[in-house]
Design a protein around this motif. Structure first.
Motif, mmCIF file in Angstrom:
data_model
loop_
_atom_site.group_PDB
_atom_site.id
_atom_site.type_symbol
_atom_site.label_atom_id
_atom_site.label_comp_id
_atom_site.label_asym_id
_atom_site.label_seq_id
_atom_site.Cartn_x
_atom_site.Cartn_y
_atom_site.Cartn_z
ATOM 1 N N GLN A 553 0.829 -1.206 0.000
ATOM 2 C CA GLN A 553 0.000 0.000 0.000
ATOM 3 C C GLN A 553 0.866 1.260 0.000
ATOM 4 O OE1 GLN A 553 -2.738 0.211 3.270
ATOM 5 N NE2 GLN A 553 -3.612 2.162 2.631
ATOM 6 N N VAL A 554 1.928 1.246 0.817
ATOM 7 C CA VAL A 554 2.808 2.420 0.911
ATOM 8 C C VAL A 554 3.545 2.657 -0.404
ATOM 9 C CG1 VAL A 554 4.833 3.385 2.070
ATOM 10 C CG2 VAL A 554 3.082 2.188 3.404
ATOM 11 N N TYR A 555 3.990 1.574 -1.041
ATOM 12 C CA TYR A 555 4.813 1.693 -2.255
ATOM 13 C C TYR A 555 4.059 1.202 -3.496
ATOM 14 C CZ TYR A 555 8.367 2.296 1.316
ATOM 15 O OH TYR A 555 9.087 2.745 2.398
ATOM 16 N N SER A 556 2.771 1.483 -3.527
ATOM 17 C CA SER A 556 1.925 1.008 -4.627
ATOM 18 C C SER A 556 2.342 1.590 -5.976
ATOM 19 C CB SER A 556 0.459 1.357 -4.341
ATOM 20 O OG SER A 556 0.303 2.766 -4.188
ATOM 21 N N ARG A 557 3.045 2.712 -5.970
ATOM 22 C CA ARG A 557 3.454 3.344 -7.226
ATOM 23 C C ARG A 557 4.556 2.577 -7.943
ATOM 24 N NH1 ARG A 557 2.357 9.064 -7.703
ATOM 25 N NH2 ARG A 557 1.043 9.812 -5.988
ATOM 26 N N VAL A 558 5.308 1.746 -7.209
ATOM 27 C CA VAL A 558 6.473 1.098 -7.830
ATOM 28 C C VAL A 558 6.405 -0.427 -7.796
ATOM 29 C CG1 VAL A 558 8.069 3.017 -7.485
ATOM 30 C CG2 VAL A 558 7.716 1.368 -5.633
ATOM 31 N N VAL A 559 5.312 -0.983 -7.293
ATOM 32 C CA VAL A 559 5.161 -2.444 -7.272
ATOM 33 C C VAL A 559 3.795 -2.818 -7.844
ATOM 34 C CG1 VAL A 559 6.701 -2.834 -5.318
ATOM 35 C CG2 VAL A 559 4.280 -2.377 -4.903
ATOM 36 N N VAL A 560 3.698 -4.068 -8.272
ATOM 37 C CA VAL A 560 2.425 -4.614 -8.752
ATOM 38 C C VAL A 560 1.883 -5.513 -7.645
ATOM 39 C CG1 VAL A 560 1.266 -5.950 -10.542
ATOM 40 C CG2 VAL A 560 3.251 -4.523 -11.123
ATOM 41 N N SER A 561 0.893 -5.032 -6.937
ATOM 42 C CA SER A 561 0.418 -5.720 -5.730
ATOM 43 C C SER A 561 -0.071 -7.131 -6.014
ATOM 44 C CB SER A 561 -0.698 -4.898 -5.071
ATOM 45 O OG SER A 561 -0.223 -3.633 -4.690
ATOM 46 N N GLU A 562 -0.867 -7.297 -7.072
ATOM 47 C CA GLU A 562 -1.418 -8.622 -7.364
ATOM 48 C C GLU A 562 -0.306 -9.634 -7.633
ATOM 49 O OE1 GLU A 562 -2.174 -5.849 -8.853
ATOM 50 O OE2 GLU A 562 -4.249 -5.422 -8.231
ATOM 51 N N ARG A 563 0.687 -9.219 -8.377
ATOM 52 C CA ARG A 563 1.797 -10.125 -8.687
ATOM 53 C C ARG A 563 2.593 -10.453 -7.425
ATOM 54 N NH1 ARG A 563 5.862 -7.815 -12.991
ATOM 55 N NH2 ARG A 563 6.260 -6.396 -11.251
ATOM 56 N N ALA A 564 2.824 -9.450 -6.589
ATOM 57 C CA ALA A 564 3.587 -9.681 -5.359
ATOM 58 C C ALA A 564 2.861 -10.661 -4.439
ATOM 59 C CB ALA A 564 3.833 -8.362 -4.642
ATOM 60 N N LEU A 565 1.555 -10.489 -4.283
ATOM 61 C CA LEU A 565 0.784 -11.395 -3.426
ATOM 62 C C LEU A 565 0.771 -12.808 -3.993
ATOM 63 C CD1 LEU A 565 -2.209 -9.034 -2.563
ATOM 64 C CD2 LEU A 565 -0.455 -9.865 -0.980
ATOM 65 N N SER A 566 0.747 -12.907 -5.308
ATOM 66 C CA SER A 566 0.774 -14.225 -5.945
ATOM 67 C C SER A 566 2.131 -14.903 -5.765
ATOM 68 C CB SER A 566 0.454 -14.075 -7.434
ATOM 69 O OG SER A 566 0.573 -15.308 -8.105
ATOM 70 N N ASP A 567 3.202 -14.104 -5.795
ATOM 71 C CA ASP A 567 4.553 -14.658 -5.650
ATOM 72 C C ASP A 567 4.930 -14.942 -4.200
ATOM 73 O OD1 ASP A 567 4.886 -14.454 -8.357
ATOM 74 O OD2 ASP A 567 6.043 -12.579 -8.297
ATOM 75 N N PHE A 568 4.185 -14.379 -3.256
ATOM 76 C CA PHE A 568 4.598 -14.416 -1.855
ATOM 77 C C PHE A 568 4.746 -15.835 -1.290
ATOM 78 C CE2 PHE A 568 3.751 -12.915 2.727
ATOM 79 C CZ PHE A 568 5.098 -12.659 2.924
ATOM 80 N N PRO A 569 3.828 -16.769 -1.552
ATOM 81 C CA PRO A 569 4.004 -18.123 -0.991
ATOM 82 C C PRO A 569 5.327 -18.773 -1.411
ATOM 83 C CG PRO A 569 1.762 -17.837 -1.770
ATOM 84 C CD PRO A 569 2.525 -16.638 -2.239
ATOM 85 N N LEU A 570 5.667 -18.684 -2.700
ATOM 86 C CA LEU A 570 6.934 -19.263 -3.157
ATOM 87 C C LEU A 570 8.114 -18.495 -2.577
ATOM 88 C CD1 LEU A 570 8.581 -21.195 -4.897
ATOM 89 C CD2 LEU A 570 8.254 -19.625 -6.835
ATOM 90 N N PHE A 571 7.987 -17.174 -2.516
ATOM 91 C CA PHE A 571 9.052 -16.347 -1.950
ATOM 92 C C PHE A 571 9.343 -16.757 -0.509
ATOM 93 C CE2 PHE A 571 10.322 -12.595 0.510
ATOM 94 C CZ PHE A 571 11.454 -12.199 -0.184
#
Length: 683
Positions: A553-571
């Protein structure tokens, strides 16, 4: 490999004729400057021979200019690290740079006499070393003469250019600083995000200056760099002036507003202006900016200026200041008074400085006042009849409020000392920042009602004696000395003072570490610190989700939230397997552009780069401290701020002499001095 039809190269010059060594063709691949004469069976250095030919300095000969048959690899290693070889490299680079400058004007080649002179390198090296060692500019001439006396070959064998003389030291410093600042600009341009540290200083004339530092991250290897951008005079004014100056620095060094993610305002007035000052003004321009206390400089956690509005604090500091000035040079018997002198030396307190000394934030000074209190009172009483000042000080020291407030300081200051020590740890664990700040605030709040240990012991050690003729009132004694102003009214007033002071100190702490900042740092630690992860792989399913959502939420301008949440389990599973890594190690691995994790988790790589740009670490702390020392000493020698900033840059960020590119400095210097002449010739 020896060319067809040729025998192996000749013998070495060893006295042992039975031992034969041969030239190894592979050496040419390792040492690109190496040349071999198959007819004469000798090795040469192309760089050294080129510099020698251009300058015609017969005295500059070495084994690799006349040829050597010492076919040993360590002979090549000795040469490549020798001063003669490094000097030849600098001379050749200088010649190439000059030829590039005049390439567009071939007619100048017949007009300008090109001097490729090792003496130029020698002079600039001297100026550079003087700045690193804080040697005054006026010593340059004597140092050059001293080097000649010691037969410095470069200075003896070459004629100086008309521009290379001790009187041009200032211009040489500008050229050297320009090389360093250009490197800063390259780092800033390459860094995905930038942290900024603004350190305010005030001189004896109340002139404010901003020393600006930056933290950058290299995408090539993920390593961080801390650099000093300069010291800038600040006109008298409001926080908008500070914001304007910071904006000027950002534009000067090409820092895009979207890159600035952290701002540390490490000074009393800048922290006091937090709500309406520089941080807020810049946040409107830099959407990713978070203002945070400089974790690397924890000594300023308790700022006396921010709590100086409490009326009694000023009176207390005036009293303590008078005591130190009166007895710091005491040479009589008594270890307790000698302790006052030791405190001044230990804390490097200059009583001769016109600037106010904030004694209420210096724990050793308060501790010495407490331990020497009985002796001080007795001495002042003995001098009271002869000295009105001694009588006034004696009356003040005997007041209940003075002694009791000293005890409060003895309870509060160690808390901040402990907090500061945490921040001085090289690999500070960011996960404990929020709990530490919270625990400190709770401790300060508890002392408002229960009092600290020192104050409780003081209250219990006081002896009461009924006061003659006054029912209900008592005379209070402490360490055999009767205390003054002990009425119920005075005691009630002290309780109000205690609560006000502790609440102000607590509020100051929370202002320096707002909940939003603590939440951000705690979230970074939860995501990127493998040691914070659950011990079992089965427990990581829901771990870190709320922290990640906060960062997204804080850095929404430079990240893709949906992709990050999808990658989080593997990360998380990968981070769990990398439990041996530290917070910084994992972030470096993610930021490194050629790493597999960088490609797999682009959003986490962005967040890791932001985390690495956070201004912290012992290197930053040392540079801030060094900058303050240089600024103080430079101004005491009446060095102008413009020149002082260049000197500070060289002293703080200048690498070892062997690592600095003097050829570029020479190019800048001669370009600056010759520009008028070249333009005149073109016309």
């Amino acid at each position: 490999m020896v060319p067809p039809g040729k025998k192996p190269a000749g013998e070495t010059s060893n006295s042992n004729k039975k031992c034969k060594r041969y030239f190894n063709e592979h050496w040419k691949e390792e040492f690109t400057w190496l040349e071999f004469d198959y007819e004469r069976k000798l090795m040469f250095c192309i760089e050294c021979r080129q510099a020698l030919v251009k300058n015609k300095h017969g005295k500059a000969e070495n084994a690799f200019t006349v040829g050597t048959d010492n076919f040993q690899r360590h002979a090549l290693l000795r040469h490549v690290t020798s001063g003669a070889h490094r000097q030849a490299l600098a001379v050749n680079r200088e010649q190439l740079a000059f030829e590039t400058r005049v390439h567009g004007h071939p007619e100048l080649r017949s007009v300008i006499k090109v001097e490729v002179n090792p003496a130029k390198v020698a002079v600039l090296t001297t100026v550079y070393w003087m700045a690193k060692e804080e040697i005054p500019d006026e010593k340059c001439s004597s140092l050059l003469n001293f080097q000649k006396f010691n037969l410095c070959q470069a200075l003896l064998a070459s004629e100086h250019s008309e521009y290379y003389h001790p009187g041009s030291v200032r211009e040489m410093q500008v050229s050297i600083a320009k090389v360093l600042h250009n490197e800063d600009r390259h780092r800033i341009k390459a860094s995905p995000f930038v942290g900024l540290v603004v350190d305010e200083t005030v001189d004896v004339l109340e002139q404010r200056s901003l020393a600006v530092f930056t933290t950058t991250v290299s995408p090539c290897n993920g390593q961080t760099s801390t650099t000093f951008l300069g010291s800038f005079e600040l006109p008298t004014g409001e926080a908008s002036t500070v914001a304007g100056k910071v904006g000027e620095v950002m534009r000067s060094f090409g820092i895009p507003t979207m890159k600035l993610t952290w701002l540390s305002a490490d000074s009393a007035s800048l922290v006091a202006e937090r709500l309406s000052g520089v941080g807020t003004a810049l946040t409107s321009l830099c959407p990713l900016l978070t203002e945070v206390h400089c974790l690397s400089h924890g000594t300023s956690l308790l700022l006396a200026e921010s709590i100086g509005t409490i009326e009694y604090l000023q009176k207390y500091e005036t009293t303590v200041d008078a005591v130190y000035r009166l007895y710091s040079s005491f040479h009589g018997e008594g270890d307790s008074l000698q302790e006052l002198r030791r405190v001044l030396d230990l804390c490097e307190i200059d009583l001769g400085s016109p600037r106010a000394i904030h004694w209420t934030s210096i724990f050793p000074a308060v501790e010495a006042i407490d331990s020497s209190w009985p002796t001080l009172v007795l001495l002042l009483e003995s001098e009271a009849e002869r000295s009105p000042m001694a009588r006034g000080l004696c009356e003040e020291l005997k007041k209940f409020q003075f002694v009791a407030f000293t005890k409060i300081l003895l309870d509060v200051l160690p808390i901040f000392q402990k907090l500061s020590r945490f921040f001085q740890i090289e690999d500070f664990d960011l996960s404990i920042l929020k709990p530490i700040v919270s625990a400190t605030a709770t401790t300060l709040q508890a002392q408002q009602s229960t009092s600290g240990q020192n104050l409780r012991e003081f209250l219990s050690e006081m002896n009461k004696h009924p006061q003659d003729g006054r029912e209900g009132e008592s005379r209070l004694y402490y360490r055999g000395i009767e205390l003054a102003n002990c009425s119920q009214v005075h005691l009630k007033h002290f309780e109000h003072l205690k609560e006000s002071y502790l609440e102000r100190v607590r509020g100051n702490l929370l202002d320096r570490f707002p909940s939003s900042v603590l939440e951000a740092i705690s979230s970074f630690s939860a995501i990127f610190n493998p040691k914070c992860y659950p011990q079992s792989l089965e427990d990581i399913g829901s771990y870190g989700v709320s922290e990640l959502n906060f960062l997204l939420q804080v850095y929404s301008r430079v990240v893709v939230s949906e992709r990050a949440l999808s990658d989080f389990p593997l990360f998380k599973r990968i981070v769990f397997s990398l439990s041996q890594l530290s917070f910084k190690d994992l972030c470096v691995k993610l930021v490194y552009s050629s790493s597999e994790m960088h490609e797999l988790f682009p959003d986490f790589a962005v967040l890791a780069a932001i985390a690495l740009a956070l201004p912290l670490g012992s290197v930053l702390a040392e540079k801030i401290s060094r900058g303050r020392e240089l600024l103080k000493r430079g101004r005491s020698r009446h060095v102008k701020d413009e020149g002082l900033s260049d000197l500070m840059k060289i002293a703080i960020d200048g690498p070892a002499i062997s690592e600095f590119n003097f050829a570029l400095a020479i190019e800048h210097y001669e370009s600056m001095r010759e520009s008028g002449f070249i333009v005149a010739q073109v016309k």
